[in-house]
Each structure stands twice: as C-alpha cells, then as structure tokens.
Design a protein around this motif. Sequence first.
Motif, PDB file in Angstrom:
ATOM      1  N   UNK A  50      44.508  46.458  52.690  1.00 32.88           N
ATOM      2  CA  UNK A  50      44.361  47.438  51.623  1.00 32.88           C
ATOM      3  C   UNK A  50      44.556  46.804  50.246  1.00 32.88           C
ATOM      4  N   UNK A  51      45.506  45.880  50.166  1.00 31.90           N
ATOM      5  CA  UNK A  51      45.818  45.240  48.875  1.00 31.90           C
ATOM      6  C   UNK A  51      44.592  44.586  48.248  1.00 31.90           C
ATOM      7  N   UNK A  52      43.773  43.964  49.096  1.00 29.13           N
ATOM      8  CA  UNK A  52      42.600  43.250  48.593  1.00 29.13           C
ATOM      9  C   UNK A  52      41.665  44.234  47.892  1.00 29.13           C
ATOM     10  N   UNK A  53      41.561  45.445  48.465  1.00 26.90           N
ATOM     11  CA  UNK A  53      40.684  46.460  47.875  1.00 26.90           C
ATOM     12  C   UNK A  53      41.264  47.010  46.582  1.00 26.90           C
ATOM     13  N   UNK A  54      42.600  47.241  46.614  1.00 26.27           N
ATOM     14  CA  UNK A  54      43.243  47.791  45.408  1.00 26.27           C
ATOM     15  C   UNK A  54      43.031  46.874  44.213  1.00 26.27           C
ATOM     16  N   UNK A  55      43.117  45.563  44.486  1.00 29.75           N
ATOM     17  CA  UNK A  55      42.937  44.582  43.417  1.00 29.75           C
ATOM     18  C   UNK A  55      41.585  44.763  42.739  1.00 29.75           C
ATOM     19  N   UNK A  56      40.545  44.962  43.550  1.00 30.60           N
ATOM     20  CA  UNK A  56      39.202  45.074  42.989  1.00 30.60           C
ATOM     21  C   UNK A  56      39.077  46.358  42.160  1.00 30.60           C
ATOM     22  N   UNK A  57      39.634  47.457  42.680  1.00 32.78           N
ATOM     23  CA  UNK A  57      39.542  48.703  41.907  1.00 32.78           C
ATOM     24  C   UNK A  57      40.306  48.593  40.589  1.00 32.78           C
ATOM     25  N   UNK A  58      41.433  47.874  40.604  1.00 30.36           N
ATOM     26  CA  UNK A  58      42.139  47.760  39.324  1.00 30.36           C
ATOM     27  C   UNK A  58      41.353  46.851  38.364  1.00 30.36           C
ATOM     28  N   UNK A  59      40.716  45.794  38.882  1.00 32.67           N
ATOM     29  CA  UNK A  59      39.858  44.948  38.022  1.00 32.67           C
ATOM     30  C   UNK A  59      38.705  45.771  37.441  1.00 32.67           C
ATOM     31  N   UNK A  60      38.136  46.647  38.286  1.00 26.36           N
ATOM     32  CA  UNK A  60      37.023  47.470  37.809  1.00 26.36           C
ATOM     33  C   UNK A  60      37.480  48.422  36.712  1.00 26.36           C
ATOM     34  N   UNK A  61      38.659  49.015  36.918  1.00 27.95           N
ATOM     35  CA  UNK A  61      39.203  49.947  35.923  1.00 27.95           C
ATOM     36  C   UNK A  61      39.336  49.252  34.576  1.00 27.95           C
TER      37      UNK A  61
END
Length: 440
Positions: A50-61
């Motif tokens: 899950x962490x790997x995905x969260x990282x991408x969403x925060x980069x996108x934000x």
Amino acid sequence: MYAYVETFGCQANVRDSENIMGMLAEMGYQITSDQSVADIILFNTCCIREKAEQKVFSRLGALRALKQRKPDLIIGICGCMAQQEGMAALLRRKAGHVDLLMGTQRLSRLPELIAQIRLSGTFQTDTSETGAPPEENLPSLRRSPYKALVNITYGCDNYCTYCVVPYVRGRERSRNMDAVLEELRALSRTGIREVTLLGQNVNTYGRDLDPSSSFHALIQAADRIPGLRRVRYLTSHPRDFSRQIIDAIKETQHVCRHFHLPVQSGSDRVLEMMNRGYTRDYYLALVEYIRRVFPQATVTTDFIVGFPGETDEDFRDTLSLVKEVGFSSAFTFMYSPRKGTPAASMENQIPLAARKERLALLMRAQEEASLAHHTRLKDRVVEVLADEISGGDGAPCMLSGKTEGNHSVVFSGEPSMLGEFVPVRITEPQTWILKGEAVC
Ligand code: SAH
Ligand code: SF4
Ligand code: F3S
C-alpha cells in the motif's frame, strides 16, 4: 523539451523506465531530474504494498499547482498501478490533472499516446494486455556503462496468495533465447561487464517457448559470452531452483555465487497459506545443497511478517530460520493486503500494531545475522566492480560497488578505478555495508 521520469518498485520497473526514457529521448526530450522545468512528468509505479501506492498519490497531489501554472505539462502514470482494475476511474476522482495512463504491456505505444495528448489535449489511456512479450529493440537509455538489466521473462504465473504481480504483469512469457543472447553480446561490446537477467521467477524461463528451453541452458550460454565478467539473475523461486540449476552453475565461470531465494516465512502452515509450494525442510535442504556445492556462497532472502493467520508460534519459526540459515542480508516486509488477492479476504488479518512489532523483531534478528556474516569478511580481500564515486572528486576518492556475493562495499581508491574489478581489503564491516581500501 524536458522529460522527468521517476521509478518506483522493482528492477522490472527500472528496466521499463530505461525503455521509456529511450523513447522519450528519441522523441527529442532531454531527461531532467528537475520536475519544475519538465514538459512531461511520468511516474513508473509499483503497487506491491500500500505504501508504494500512497507515495505516488502524494507525488501527484504535489503536482496540482504546477499543472495549473503550466497547462501544457503532461502528467502520466505507467507501470503496475496503472494496470490495476478501476485505475482510470480512481484517477478521475482523486487526480483529475493526470493526462496519461499506460499499462505494463503497452510501453511501445508511449510516443503515439503523447502525440495524441498534444494534438487533442484530452486524457489518453491504453492498459490492454497483449499476452505477448514486448517488441524487441525498443530504444533504451541505460543507467550504467558497466552494469545492465536484461529481461528474460515477463509476468508471473505463481499466484502467491498475497501478491498482486500476476494481476498487473500478466501471464508468464519468456523472451526468445536468441534475442536474449544477442542483447547480451551487444551489451558486452559496449563495455558492459555485469548483467542481471530479470524475471519474477527466472527459474521457469523457457517452459512456455516452442521448442521449450530452460534457465540452466540460458545461463550456461550467457556464461560463454566474451567480455561478460558477472552474470546475475533475479528473482529465483525456491520451489523451482532445482539441483539441475545448481549443478549447471557449478560448470560456469561467471555466474555469481549469490543465491537470492525469497523464503517469505519459516512456518509450514504460513507457507501453505501463501501458496509457495515448498516447506521449511525443503528450503533448508536446498540451502544446504548450495553450500555443499559452493562453500563460499552468499544466501539472501525476502520475508513477509504478519500474513493473515500468522500466530506467535509461526512467527517464532521465521525468527529461528534466520538463525538457522544465516542469511547475509534480507529484505523484510510487513504484510500489506492487496485488493483482489486471496489473502486480502482471508480471516484473521493481523492488526497493524502486531505486524509492526513482528517486523521490528525480525529486523533486529536479521541485523545481528548480517553483522555476524559481514564480520567474517574483515581483513579479507574481495573483488568489487567499482560503479560509482560516492565521495570526493580527486584522488584518493571514495568509490562504491558490489562483490560477487552482492555485498555493498565503500572503499578508498582512485577515480580511474571506475568500471574496474578492484581488489579491496575489508577494514570495517558494518551491518549494511563493508568499508575497505583498494589493494594495489
Ligand atoms: N517475484 C519476486 C518478487 C516479488 S515482489 C519474488 O517472488 O520474490 C518482492 C517481495 O515483496 C516478495 O518477495 C515479498 O517478500 C514482498 N511482497 C510481495 N507482496 C507483498 C505484500 N502483499 N505485502 C508485503 N510484502 C509483499
Ligand atoms: Fe508475486 Fe509469488 Fe509471482 Fe513473486 S512468485 S511475483 S511473490 S506471485
Ligand atoms: Fe512493484 Fe510491479 Fe515490481 S508491483 S515490485 S513494480 S512488478
């Protein structure tokens, strides 16, 4: 025009990014490490935890404001997250400023999709599955002049119950052996000295080819390519790492005596729930055989703690395996439920606090084991492929690189040693790295 590409996840993604950057360069983009000047920003994503995905969403934000300032900026998601079901809809809800969604089997469509976005200004996506190995000879910007990653299989058929990879990378497909060997020869001609053959389970390479082929035949052929000094491979599956493969490695000169065999758990009950297809005793016998054939072998592994239903006793079996095998290093992961996998809907999910506690205990046990293993290398001379300057720019300087057994070594030497196999005396073994000095 500038392109920024950020890679998450495993070596398969690192290799895909080399192709992505190669295509972008051919389209006239310069690769930059500065997002603020980029005309296109691509995230090559991972969804293993899950962490790997969260990282991408925060980069996108964080890119929302940049996109407002620069409406022509193209933001794209590719890699394993892109291949997950429902991702286009999720992006529409959570990150409407994304322009491009490209699946793991559609790399070669990148130039066309970018051209479409430039032309129409609308969101473009292709996540269809070809079921075939990708086209050969995609352009490529490789990271290192000395070391290279080379795909041998794509996808995975193993369906370990916790794992998302078979769903996002498709069925296992082997690359034609002649194509692999041709790429290896071409790399060697450009000065590459070390190659890593990549697949989710390299040991079953060639089973799907017609006529069929095998991993041991491939590594024996790779071993004979002039100029290649080290042949590595990632990842092995203990179930398929046969004695035939071990005996074949014995016949080779350049295939590294490093055995990365992800065990995941030391408990038979958990291994069965994970659908790993082997037992603790089988694994121990495998390592014993490897060490009988190669007394100097290094053995490394991956663990998952807190798999659903894992009891204290199961976890103790994992801890005792660390002691029994004496891994030189290990990747330790906390179980992360992945939507759509069987384990995510199993009963007895382990609470986060207990998973964290087990992870801390396992990491401590492995750190002790790593230090003990590394300490045995003190005063020994090891051969290191020096592939980076890690401090100072004159002479002497600090260089870093890896041994055949995949130990990371930082040592004092000369800039001219870059790209060479350097004898290094280990002076200060630590938990994660070995420190030393070049012996001339
Ligand atoms: N094909 C390789 C790599 C898989 S991913 C292999 O089989 O070893 C790398 C590691 O991530 C795995 O070995 C496993 O330890 C870990 N992993 C995979 N899925 C996970 C999950 N859902 N939660 C936590 N760790 C996971
Ligand atoms: Fe995932 Fe198992 Fe395939 Fe590795 S072998 S990628 S852990 S399903
Ligand atoms: Fe992650 Fe995909 Fe690799 S999910 S670990 S990048 S195959």
